[in-house]
Design a protein around this motif. Structure first.
Motif, PDB file in Angstrom:
ATOM      1  N   TRP A 106       0.772  -1.057  -0.041  1.00  0.00           N
ATOM      2  CA  TRP A 106      -0.133  -0.157   0.024  1.00  0.00           C
ATOM      3  C   TRP A 106       0.655   1.220  -0.103  1.00  0.00           C
ATOM      4  O   TRP A 106       0.661   2.180  -0.841  1.00  0.00           O
ATOM      5  N   VAL A 107       1.821   1.115   0.823  1.00  0.00           N
ATOM      6  CA  VAL A 107       2.727   2.679   0.806  1.00  0.00           C
ATOM      7  C   VAL A 107       3.341   2.609  -0.206  1.00  0.00           C
ATOM      8  O   VAL A 107       3.541   4.042  -0.494  1.00  0.00           O
ATOM      9  N   ASN A 108       4.029   1.719  -0.882  1.00  0.00           N
ATOM     10  CA  ASN A 108       4.926   1.877  -2.071  1.00  0.00           C
ATOM     11  C   ASN A 108       4.316   1.955  -3.364  1.00  0.00           C
ATOM     12  O   ASN A 108       4.769   2.745  -4.290  1.00  0.00           O
ATOM     13  N   LYS A 109       3.024   1.418  -3.372  1.00  0.00           N
ATOM     14  CA  LYS A 109       2.507   1.376  -4.710  1.00  0.00           C
ATOM     15  C   LYS A 109       1.031   1.640  -4.851  1.00  0.00           C
ATOM     16  O   LYS A 109       0.615   2.558  -5.629  1.00  0.00           O
ATOM     17  N   LEU A 110       0.058   0.915  -3.983  1.00  0.00           N
ATOM     18  CA  LEU A 110      -1.216   1.179  -4.144  1.00  0.00           C
ATOM     19  C   LEU A 110      -1.733   2.560  -3.858  1.00  0.00           C
ATOM     20  O   LEU A 110      -2.544   3.125  -3.954  1.00  0.00           O
ATOM     21  N   SER A 111      -1.067   3.089  -2.806  1.00  0.00           N
ATOM     22  CA  SER A 111      -1.505   4.577  -2.311  1.00  0.00           C
ATOM     23  C   SER A 111      -1.405   5.624  -3.393  1.00  0.00           C
ATOM     24  O   SER A 111      -1.943   6.763  -3.697  1.00  0.00           O
ATOM     25  N   LYS A 112      -0.485   5.224  -4.685  1.00  0.00           N
ATOM     26  CA  LYS A 112      -0.381   6.264  -5.644  1.00  0.00           C
ATOM     27  C   LYS A 112      -1.340   6.031  -6.741  1.00  0.00           C
ATOM     28  O   LYS A 112      -1.635   6.812  -7.438  1.00  0.00           O
TER      29      LYS A 112
END
Length: 242
Positions: free
Chosen positions: A234-240
């Motif tokens: 989530w922090v590295n990919k999905l949140s974007k």
């Protein structure tokens, strides 16, 4: 695609590293205990029912291929049983997993870990997590029925292990990415859209995590590793993309 799959694998190892860190370990305890109890039950059930379901699923006209198909169907049966137990475990541990996801995200973002408000604060999470779990179960149920039909059709059911593997990987990615995304008040529809935009990473993460669930002893760690790894995803990919 291949690069994304390997990146997805990496989030499982990231999750394993995160749950051993100081300040995170205390919040792993409850999910870990729940997983130990339920997966122990899953091991017993899978072992006791394996031969029965092998005889039911393998068509008689393919009995001459039993030596080749037996390992495939054995993996399928173990996978289905363990996945069902994973669903039950996550339903029970959902509020605790949300707290673990919050702590992991604070650590990944470089923020100081806030003082824990106590497990009484879990009451506010129960309604939210129950709604999210219900949406996931409805989504899963539709595909589960389709795959179940595929599994019982003679001849066609030879490809069912591959279909179940892909389905399981995708659902585990949804399951564990839901905790950090739910903490940001994202609904299931929004979560699903973000995962679809990062499908290779999600499938790689879910596939390796599904393997972890069938490895004795290591499967006890699958839930907290999944929560921590899903939070890193989530922090590295999905949140974007949310």
């Amino acid at each position: 695609m291949i690069t994304g799959l390997f990146k997805g694998f990496g989030y499982v190892f990231t999750g394993l590293s995160l749950i051993t860190q100081k300040g995170i370990r205390p919040f792993v305890l409850v999910p870990l205990l729940i997983n130990i109890v339920l997966f122990s039950g899953g091991i017993w059930l899978a072992s006791s029912q394996l031969e029965y379901w092998m005889n039911r699923l393998l068509p008689s006209w393919l009995s001459w291929l039993e030596w080749l198909l037996w390992p495939v169907f054995a993996v399928l049966i173990f996978f289905v049983i363990f996945y069902v137990f994973s669903i039950v475990a996550n339903l029970i541990a959902a509020p605790f997993n949300s707290v673990l996801a919050e702590r992991v995200e604070a650590r990944l973002n470089g923020l100081p870990v806030p003082e824990f408000a106590g497990y009484k604060s879990l009451s506010g999470l129960i309604a939210r997590t129950f709604k999210s779990e219900a949406s996931k179960l409805w989504y899963m149920g539709k595909w589960f029925i389709l795959l179940l039909i595929l599994t019982v059709i003679p001849g066609v059911n030879v490809i069912s292990p591959v279909a179940w593997t892909l389905f399981g990987a995708w659902m585990l990615a949804i399951e564990y990415a839901d905790y950090p995304m739910g903490n940001h008040e994202l609904f299931f529809k929004e979560e699903l859209a973000a995962l679809k935009k990062n499908r290779p990473e999600a499938l790689g993460f879910g596939w390796l995590l599904s393997l972890l669930t069938v490895v004795p002893i290591l499967n006890f760690l699958a839930m907290p590793v999944g929560v921590a790894g899903g939070t890193a995803l989530w922090v590295n990919k999905l949140s974007k993309n949310a």
